[in-house]
Design a protein around this motif. Structure first.
Motif, PDB file in Angstrom:
ATOM      1  N   LEU A  84       0.822  -1.271   0.075  1.00 56.46           N
ATOM      2  CA  LEU A  84      -0.047   0.076   0.054  1.00 56.46           C
ATOM      3  C   LEU A  84       0.726   1.382  -0.024  1.00 56.46           C
ATOM      4  CD1 LEU A  84      -2.186  -0.850   3.119  1.00 56.46           C
ATOM      5  CD2 LEU A  84      -2.536  -1.941   0.849  1.00 56.46           C
ATOM      6  N   LEU A  85       0.543   2.161  -0.754  1.00 55.82           N
ATOM      7  CA  LEU A  85       1.060   3.579  -0.956  1.00 55.82           C
ATOM      8  C   LEU A  85       0.023   4.584  -0.036  1.00 55.82           C
ATOM      9  CD1 LEU A  85       3.460   5.256  -1.939  1.00 55.82           C
ATOM     10  CD2 LEU A  85       1.676   6.200  -3.650  1.00 55.82           C
ATOM     11  N   VAL A  86       0.549   5.200   1.030  1.00 50.42           N
ATOM     12  CA  VAL A  86      -0.092   5.788   1.942  1.00 50.42           C
ATOM     13  C   VAL A  86      -0.033   7.278   1.977  1.00 50.42           C
ATOM     14  CG1 VAL A  86      -1.137   5.953   4.347  1.00 50.42           C
ATOM     15  CG2 VAL A  86      -0.424   3.971   3.592  1.00 50.42           C
ATOM     16  N   VAL A  87      -0.960   8.180   1.487  1.00 51.03           N
ATOM     17  CA  VAL A  87      -0.909   9.755   1.667  1.00 51.03           C
ATOM     18  C   VAL A  87      -1.581   9.964   2.664  1.00 51.03           C
ATOM     19  CG1 VAL A  87      -0.895  11.538   0.290  1.00 51.03           C
ATOM     20  CG2 VAL A  87      -0.290   9.737  -1.083  1.00 51.03           C
ATOM     21  N   GLU A  88      -0.961  10.852   3.826  1.00 54.62           N
ATOM     22  CA  GLU A  88      -1.631  11.501   4.661  1.00 54.62           C
ATOM     23  C   GLU A  88      -1.623  12.958   4.516  1.00 54.62           C
ATOM     24  OE1 GLU A  88      -0.772  10.349   8.966  1.00 54.62           O
ATOM     25  OE2 GLU A  88       0.539   8.919   7.975  1.00 54.62           O
ATOM     26  N   ALA A  89      -2.852  13.567   4.344  1.00 55.80           N
ATOM     27  CA  ALA A  89      -2.903  15.119   3.992  1.00 55.80           C
ATOM     28  C   ALA A  89      -3.607  15.956   5.413  1.00 55.80           C
ATOM     29  CB  ALA A  89      -4.099  15.293   3.117  1.00 55.80           C
ATOM     30  N   ASP A  90      -2.940  17.073   5.484  1.00 56.45           N
ATOM     31  CA  ASP A  90      -3.399  17.845   6.756  1.00 56.45           C
ATOM     32  C   ASP A  90      -4.611  18.710   6.426  1.00 56.45           C
ATOM     33  OD1 ASP A  90      -3.235  19.620   8.891  1.00 56.45           O
ATOM     34  OD2 ASP A  90      -1.783  20.606   8.038  1.00 56.45           O
TER      35      ASP A  90
END
Ligand SMILES: [Fe+2]
Length: 387
Positions: free
Chosen positions: A167-173
């Motif tokens: 899994l590629l995980v992008v966390e966004a503010d």
């Protein structure tokens, strides 16, 4: 992707008495963003969603920055990461700034606790694996190629078949959404958008778990980089019904309708999502640049105010010396483009590509982590050497 959705039982009006057959009141929860001004949903619980037996601080998961002195292009061989952990603690942060964090997870264990990212929206790209994303909104089946959007505050249990995945995980503010230019003023996707509402899969199979026990259920809550274990007395998926505009959804990269042109079309044509300080684009198999004089690989470009991250999912990459699972980082301040000889090699080929890749462009500079240093390919800079 604001679109109204409802599952399960809800009362005819908001904020009214809504009772179980035994007369007990359900607990109403407004789950919303931007105070009471953003998107929201309303959920009806069997138990009180604020109930807490105890809270245990578990420490920080802040990325450890690579104290690199050199500014340069990078090639990260993520295939060298050893599969480990579960879908939450197996996430290895590779790149980050104060708005976005990009991690890779190759879990081999089931997720033994519930997880709630309290401050960041998440976008998961499922490179390998399939399973079910279970949340308080119901179950969302997924498979390889899916993007999973998970709003901050969602309580998630990612169940992978065989407990394995990539899994590629992008966390966004902040809010991750489809680009505003694809939607009309009412929120509906426009005719020229590269996808339609019916491509977005919503939670289904809502089941209210009526399970209890003193402190029996653990929810790992992450606030910024600090993690806390909340121990509660009821199963967190105890929702009898909900409706609204804020919920997790799935979108398959294979449902992205590619755009092509007589001459090369730029990456914004492939934009799929946007968030605070970044965009996500999908490069999918497509026809290419059919003018006889066209060059069917990208031109050199200097992105003066963005850092460009590409994750290579499948297919052949005629423009670069990379492999499936590679990440390249081309930071601002220096040009990048096709490897030496790639332009000449592209001219006699079929004008189509089978590449599949996910791009994350950030508007603020990214830092690499210590984990990125361990899989960095220092020979990547040589890919522009003319022999
Ligand atoms: Fe680029």
């Amino acid at each position: 992707m604001p679109a109204y959705h409802r599952l399960g039982q809800i009362p005819a009006k908001r904020h009214v008495q809504f009772r179980a057959p035994d007369g007990k009141l359900y607990a109403e929860e407004v789950f919303g963003t931007e105070g009471f001004s953003g998107n929201y949903s309303i959920l009806y619980h069997l138990s009180l969603p604020a109930q807490t037996r105890r809270v245990e601080p578990l420490g920080s998961v802040a990325p450890r920055p690579w104290q690199e002195r050199a500014h340069r292009h990078h090639h990260l061989r993520t295939r060298e990461l050893k599969p480990a952990g579960n879908p939450v603690d197996g996430r290895v942060p590779l790149l980050f700034n104060d708005q976005v964090k990009i991690s890779l997870a190759t879990p081999v264990e089931p997720q033994p606790y519930f997880y709630r990212n309290g401050t960041h929206d998440e976008l998961l790209f499922i490179h390998e694996g399939e399973g079910v994303l279970a949340t308080q909104f119901g179950e969302l089946p997924f498979r390889a190629g899916d993007y999973l959007y998970i709003p901050r505050g969602t309580i998630q249990l990612l169940r992978l078949d065989g407990d394995r995945g990539r899994l590629l995980v992008v966390e966004a503010d902040g809010q991750i959404d489809t680009p505003a230019r694809y939607r009309n003023e009412h929120g509906q996707l426009l005719e020229h958008a590269p996808y339609w509402e019916r491509d977005f899969r919503k939670p289904e199979r809502l089941e209210a778990h009526d399970e209890h026990g003193a402190g029996r259920f653990e929810i790992r809550l992450k606030i910024l980089d600090e993690v806390y274990a909340y121990h509660v007395d009821h199963h967190p998926f105890d929702v009898i019904g909900w409706d609204g505009y804020l919920y997790p959804y799935a979108f398959s990269i294979h449902d992205f309708e590619p755009r092509a042109g007589r001459l090369h079309v730029p990456p914004p044509t492939h934009q799929t999502f946007e968030g605070p300080g970044f965009v996500v684009c999908s490069f999918v198999p497509r026809k290419l640049d059919w003018d006889p004089d066209a060059i069917p690989v990208p031109y050199f470009h200097s992105n003066l105010d963005s850092d460009e991250v590409l994750y290579y999912v499948d297919g052949d990459y005629t423009a670069r010396k990379v492999e499936v699972g590679s990440i390249t980082l081309h930071p601002r301040g220096w040009a990048h483009g096709p490897s030496a000889g790639a332009v000449e090699a592209s001219l006699g080929r079929e004008r189509e590509t089978n590449e599949l890749a996910v791009m994350v462009d950030t508007f603020r500079p990214l830092r690499l982590t210590e984990a990125a240093r361990e899989i960095d390919d220092p020979g990547y800079l040589r890919s522009w050497d003319v022999a």
